[in-house]
Design an enzyme around this catalytic site. Structure first.
Site, PDB file in Angstrom:
ATOM      1  N   ASN A 204       0.836  -1.183   0.156  1.00 22.13           N
ATOM      2  CA  ASN A 204      -0.034   0.072  -0.028  1.00 22.13           C
ATOM      3  C   ASN A 204       0.756   1.250  -0.138  1.00 22.13           C
ATOM      4  OD1 ASN A 204       0.604   0.749   2.902  1.00 22.13           O
ATOM      5  ND2 ASN A 204      -0.297  -1.050   3.153  1.00 22.13           N
ATOM      6  N   ASP A 274      -4.241  -6.483   5.063  1.00 24.38           N
ATOM      7  CA  ASP A 274      -5.186  -7.297   5.527  1.00 24.38           C
ATOM      8  C   ASP A 274      -5.274  -8.867   5.245  1.00 24.38           C
ATOM      9  OD1 ASP A 274      -6.224  -5.569   7.501  1.00 24.38           O
ATOM     10  OD2 ASP A 274      -7.434  -4.411   5.771  1.00 24.38           O
ATOM     11  N   LYS A 284       8.829 -16.634 -11.341  1.00 22.58           N
ATOM     12  CA  LYS A 284       7.753 -15.658 -11.571  1.00 22.58           C
ATOM     13  C   LYS A 284       6.629 -16.048 -12.326  1.00 22.58           C
ATOM     14  CE  LYS A 284       8.169 -11.550 -14.479  1.00 22.58           C
ATOM     15  NZ  LYS A 284       8.664 -11.041 -15.601  1.00 22.58           N
ATOM     16  N   PHE A 319      -4.582   2.566  14.966  1.00 24.10           N
ATOM     17  CA  PHE A 319      -4.883   3.599  13.968  1.00 24.10           C
ATOM     18  C   PHE A 319      -6.134   3.068  13.091  1.00 24.10           C
ATOM     19  CE2 PHE A 319      -2.068   7.242  13.368  1.00 24.10           C
ATOM     20  CZ  PHE A 319      -1.159   7.094  14.784  1.00 24.10           C
ATOM     21  N   LYS A 333     -13.539   0.075  15.598  1.00 22.93           N
ATOM     22  CA  LYS A 333     -12.449  -0.558  15.723  1.00 22.93           C
ATOM     23  C   LYS A 333     -11.923  -0.498  17.229  1.00 22.93           C
ATOM     24  CE  LYS A 333     -10.401  -0.735  11.304  1.00 22.93           C
ATOM     25  NZ  LYS A 333     -10.045   0.198  10.140  1.00 22.93           N
ATOM     26  N   LYS A 337     -11.414  -4.225  18.799  1.00 25.72           N
ATOM     27  CA  LYS A 337      -9.881  -4.714  19.064  1.00 25.72           C
ATOM     28  C   LYS A 337      -9.418  -4.350  20.440  1.00 25.72           C
ATOM     29  CE  LYS A 337      -8.594  -4.440  14.173  1.00 25.72           C
ATOM     30  NZ  LYS A 337      -7.554  -4.274  13.274  1.00 25.72           N
TER      31      LYS A 337
END
Ligand code: PMT
Length: 390
Positions: A204, A274, A284, A319, A333, A337
């Site tokens: 990301n 995730d 490859k 976060f 969250k 969590k």
């Protein structure tokens, strides 16, 4: 903050010009004293123009009854000598006051005195120089050790002038209140990379800037800091106690779970994947079909695991990077969590940028919005955490 910079005549003096520019960008008030030999290497006008400040070179210059060395020593919050040559160090260590810099240093009564020794390796390693540096340490001076590497004279060894960013951080550490003294802080940062084949991965846009800023600020506030980071292009935060470089979510999970018991505050800022490919191809993957389907499986949730198993007096911060319903999703969250605090931000604005806008969402449903540079947000976040712990 009022900074008095003492410049002596090392070849690294040209780097001190950039130091002045960087200190000015911090918004600090600067005045400069150059030794006579330093002023022969770089004209004081250069320092004056770059720092938009007064540069003193002559002990006997008197302005309408202003006794320069005592007035400057009273004005400054911190005295920084960079570069500090072996000669100036020898004088400072032994109370010799034969020019404006050494006279002012002798009159400087506060404990915020710093030298950045910079010289040829053999001069640095000469036992007289080492003894002088040690003596200054014992008399309360802070010493920023020189770096090792190629020196201007062609030698290789210890004696190099450190990066100016490192000197600035050293100053901040010395000037900051030690709000996190005796606390151990673990921070995760950056993206993870989930391997697909030997040349490809899923990842990301996280740059690591937010997490690195938190680790740096925690060090500034006196904590013992461990940074667990995915791959980034950033320089590691200066002076943090341990940096563990990981690649995948699983590696980050294993590292954090192994270390978590030792830490008082755990801040999970990393953008952890995730999902990861279920199978990693040994070769490859070839472009044989029009479509390619990759099966993904869930990665272990680090925040969830430490939230559910946290010990007494351990503070867990997560976060939440969202693109919609930022606050609502963050509340969910926090609950799911079992975190003590969630920092919610808009992923599109936060990733990669130098600034951020976040909501701190606490267990008691209190909510605080913070805007600013990531450095400012990191400091304010840690101050709020200290309040919660007090
Ligand atoms: O790195 P920058 O460019 O500075 O950008 C900063 C940031 C946007 C990455 C940062 O501010 C941020 O929001 N980090 C969390 C990103 C994220 O993964 O958010 P999430 O909502 O998907 O995850 C929620 C929390 O669970 C996070 O604390 C995350 O670290 C944690 N998590 C997620 C997945 C997983 N497998 N394990 C986890 O612990």
């Amino acid at each position: 903050m009022n900074i008095l910079l003492g410049v002596s005549s090392g070849i690294a003096i040209y780097k001190a010009v950039d130091l002045v520019s960087k200190m000015r960008k911090q918004g600090w008030n600067i005045q400069i004293i150059m030794t006579e030999n330093a002023a022969k290497l770089v004209n004081p006008i250069v320092f004056s123009a770059v720092g938009d400040c007064k540069v003193y070179t002559d002990t006997y210059e008197i302005e309408a009854g202003w006794i320069i060395h005592t007035e400057l020593s009273k004005w400054a919050d911190v005295l920084l000598v960079a570069p500090a040559t072996a000669n100036t160090i020898a004088k400072l260590a032994n109370g010799i006051a034969d020019n404006l810099l050494t006279t002012t240093a002798l009159a400087f009564a506060k404990d915020k005195r710093i030298i950045v020794p910079t010289m040829n390796t053999r001069m640095y390693e000469n036992e007289l120089t080492l003894e002088n540096i040690e003596k200054m340490r014992q008399h309360g001076w802070h010493v920023l050790e020189p770096e090792s590497g190629h020196l201007a004279c062609g030698d290789v060894g210890k004696g190099r002038y450190p990066e100016n960013e490192k000197i600035i951080e050293f100053l901040k550490i010395i000037m900051s209140e030690k709000l996190l003294k005796n606390k151990k802080v673990l921070v995760t940062a950056g993206p993870t990379q989930e391997e697909l084949d030997p040349v490809r991965y899923i990842s990301n846009h996280s740059s690591g800037k937010m997490g690195y800023a938190i680790a740096q600020a925690a060090k500034r506030f006196g904590a013992e800091v461990c940074l667990v980071t995915g791959p980034t292009c950033l320089t590691f935060p200066y002076f943090v106690d341990e940096v563990v470089l990981v690649r995948s979510a699983k590696q980050m999970y294993d590292t954090v779970l192994e270390k978590k018991e030792d830490y008082d505050i755990l801040i999970m800022c990393a953008a952890v994947a995730d999902y990861a490919p279920k199978m990693v191809s040994k070769e490859k993957i070839k472009k044989t079909n029009d479509n390619l389907t990759i099966e993904l499986e869930k990665t272990p949730d680090i925040l969830y695991s430490i939230g559910m198993s946290k010990r007494e007096r351990q503070f867990v911060v997560g976060f939440a990077a969202e693109t919609e319903n930022v606050v609502e999703n963050a509340f969910e969250k926090l609950r799911r969590k079992n975190a003590d605090l969630i920092v919610a931000n808009d992923a599109r604005l936060a990733m990669g940028s130098d600034t951020n806008s976040v909501y701190l969402i606490f267990k008691n449903k209190a909510m605080v919005q913070l805007d600013g540079t990531k450095e400012e947000i990191a400091e304010e976040l840690l101050k709020r955490i200290c309040k919660e712990l007090s």
